[in-house]
Motif scaffolding. Structure first.
Motif, PDB file in Angstrom:
ATOM      1  N   ALA A 111     -25.232  13.291 -19.865  1.00 48.37           N
ATOM      2  CA  ALA A 111     -26.233  12.154 -19.535  1.00 48.37           C
ATOM      3  C   ALA A 111     -25.286  10.702 -19.457  1.00 48.37           C
ATOM      4  CB  ALA A 111     -27.074  12.287 -20.770  1.00 48.37           C
ATOM      5  N   GLU A 112     -24.269  10.885 -20.560  1.00 51.47           N
ATOM      6  CA  GLU A 112     -23.649   9.356 -20.537  1.00 51.47           C
ATOM      7  C   GLU A 112     -22.958   9.182 -18.902  1.00 51.47           C
ATOM      8  OE1 GLU A 112     -22.731  11.901 -22.765  1.00 51.47           O
ATOM      9  OE2 GLU A 112     -23.854  11.102 -24.395  1.00 51.47           O
ATOM     10  N   THR A 113     -22.415  10.260 -18.384  1.00 47.39           N
ATOM     11  CA  THR A 113     -21.985  10.126 -16.981  1.00 47.39           C
ATOM     12  C   THR A 113     -22.938   9.651 -16.033  1.00 47.39           C
ATOM     13  OG1 THR A 113     -22.033  12.395 -16.699  1.00 47.39           O
ATOM     14  CG2 THR A 113     -19.679  11.590 -17.425  1.00 47.39           C
ATOM     15  N   MET A 114     -24.134  10.418 -16.061  1.00 48.18           N
ATOM     16  CA  MET A 114     -25.002  10.078 -15.000  1.00 48.18           C
ATOM     17  C   MET A 114     -25.568   8.614 -15.149  1.00 48.18           C
ATOM     18  SD  MET A 114     -27.138  13.484 -15.416  1.00 48.18           S
ATOM     19  CE  MET A 114     -28.521  13.358 -14.222  1.00 48.18           C
ATOM     20  N   LEU A 115     -25.671   8.228 -16.494  1.00 45.10           N
ATOM     21  CA  LEU A 115     -26.217   6.652 -17.049  1.00 45.10           C
ATOM     22  C   LEU A 115     -24.964   5.886 -16.304  1.00 45.10           C
ATOM     23  CD1 LEU A 115     -27.587   6.875 -20.579  1.00 45.10           C
ATOM     24  CD2 LEU A 115     -28.592   6.423 -18.484  1.00 45.10           C
ATOM     25  N   ALA A 116     -23.847   6.064 -16.475  1.00 43.16           N
ATOM     26  CA  ALA A 116     -22.807   5.218 -15.904  1.00 43.16           C
ATOM     27  C   ALA A 116     -22.759   5.235 -14.275  1.00 43.16           C
ATOM     28  CB  ALA A 116     -21.184   5.788 -16.235  1.00 43.16           C
ATOM     29  N   VAL A 117     -22.797   6.452 -13.637  1.00 43.14           N
ATOM     30  CA  VAL A 117     -23.272   6.449 -12.358  1.00 43.14           C
ATOM     31  C   VAL A 117     -24.167   5.523 -11.615  1.00 43.14           C
ATOM     32  CG1 VAL A 117     -23.377   7.876 -10.318  1.00 43.14           C
ATOM     33  CG2 VAL A 117     -21.806   8.586 -12.032  1.00 43.14           C
ATOM     34  N   ALA A 118     -25.330   5.714 -12.487  1.00 39.89           N
ATOM     35  CA  ALA A 118     -26.401   4.850 -12.094  1.00 39.89           C
ATOM     36  C   ALA A 118     -26.190   3.477 -12.311  1.00 39.89           C
ATOM     37  CB  ALA A 118     -27.742   5.304 -12.813  1.00 39.89           C
ATOM     38  N   LYS A 119     -25.528   3.055 -13.283  1.00 37.21           N
ATOM     39  CA  LYS A 119     -25.322   1.342 -13.527  1.00 37.21           C
ATOM     40  C   LYS A 119     -24.530   1.076 -12.441  1.00 37.21           C
ATOM     41  CE  LYS A 119     -26.123   1.087 -18.437  1.00 37.21           C
ATOM     42  NZ  LYS A 119     -25.122   0.802 -19.670  1.00 37.21           N
ATOM     43  N   ASN A 120     -23.580   1.922 -12.017  1.00 35.28           N
ATOM     44  CA  ASN A 120     -22.418   1.614 -11.131  1.00 35.28           C
ATOM     45  C   ASN A 120     -23.115   1.403  -9.552  1.00 35.28           C
ATOM     46  OD1 ASN A 120     -20.255   1.107 -12.527  1.00 35.28           O
ATOM     47  ND2 ASN A 120     -19.718   3.447 -12.240  1.00 35.28           N
ATOM     48  N   ASN A 121     -24.031   2.363  -9.447  1.00 32.49           N
ATOM     49  CA  ASN A 121     -24.745   2.330  -8.158  1.00 32.49           C
ATOM     50  C   ASN A 121     -25.777   0.934  -7.998  1.00 32.49           C
ATOM     51  OD1 ASN A 121     -23.693   4.595  -7.112  1.00 32.49           O
ATOM     52  ND2 ASN A 121     -25.518   5.866  -7.833  1.00 32.49           N
ATOM     53  N   GLN A 122     -26.316   0.414  -9.150  1.00 29.02           N
ATOM     54  CA  GLN A 122     -27.037  -0.522  -9.299  1.00 29.02           C
ATOM     55  C   GLN A 122     -26.358  -1.812  -9.009  1.00 29.02           C
ATOM     56  OE1 GLN A 122     -29.434  -0.324 -12.876  1.00 29.02           O
ATOM     57  NE2 GLN A 122     -31.076   0.997 -11.935  1.00 29.02           N
ATOM     58  N   LEU A 123     -25.084  -1.808  -9.678  1.00 27.47           N
ATOM     59  CA  LEU A 123     -24.247  -3.092  -9.688  1.00 27.47           C
ATOM     60  C   LEU A 123     -23.791  -3.449  -8.169  1.00 27.47           C
ATOM     61  CD1 LEU A 123     -22.453  -2.820 -12.987  1.00 27.47           C
ATOM     62  CD2 LEU A 123     -24.461  -4.494 -12.241  1.00 27.47           C
ATOM     63  N   THR A 124     -23.598  -2.167  -7.537  1.00 22.83           N
ATOM     64  CA  THR A 124     -22.764  -2.468  -5.988  1.00 22.83           C
ATOM     65  C   THR A 124     -24.217  -2.608  -5.007  1.00 22.83           C
ATOM     66  OG1 THR A 124     -22.849  -0.172  -5.892  1.00 22.83           O
ATOM     67  CG2 THR A 124     -20.829  -1.346  -6.785  1.00 22.83           C
TER      68      THR A 124
END
Length: 107
Positions: free
Chosen positions: A94-107
């Motif tokens: 879950a943590e990695t999925m959230l981190a990937v989602a945050k990175n996708n939103q920031l870019t």
């Protein structure tokens, strides 16, 4: 006859007689240095055929290994190009999925 009076021809003839007598006497006892081996042609053919079969079997194994290696390289190249495969190789916590989602939103 003195030894001085014996001619060279007579000396040679005496030596040849000694050689002939020694060959007669010891020729039956002394064996030749190199004996001719008894060659079994059928056995030799069988050994050669077995050797050829072994070589052909090993050649076939090498060809199969080459084919398998080429197939494995092809599969690896496909996996490197595959986007879904890359996503599946990422950890699914879950943590990695959230981190990937945050990175996708920031870019």
């Amino acid at each position: 006859m003195d030894s001085d009076e014996i001619t060279l021809e007579e000396k040679c003839e005496n030596l040849m007689n000694v050689v002939v007598e020694s060959r007669k006497r010891f020729g039956k006892i002394i064996k030749p240095k190199n004996q001719i081996p008894n060659i079994d042609v059928d056995l030799m053919r069988k050994e050669v055929d077995d050797f050829m079969a072994d070589i052909l079997e090993r050649k076939k194994r090498v060809e199969n290994l080459k084919k398998n290696l080429k197939d494995a390289q092809h599969i690896v190249l496909q996996l490197n190009k595959d986007k879904i495969g890359k996503k599946l190789r990422q950890p699914l916590s879950a943590e990695t999925m959230l981190a990937v989602a945050k990175n996708n939103q920031l870019t």
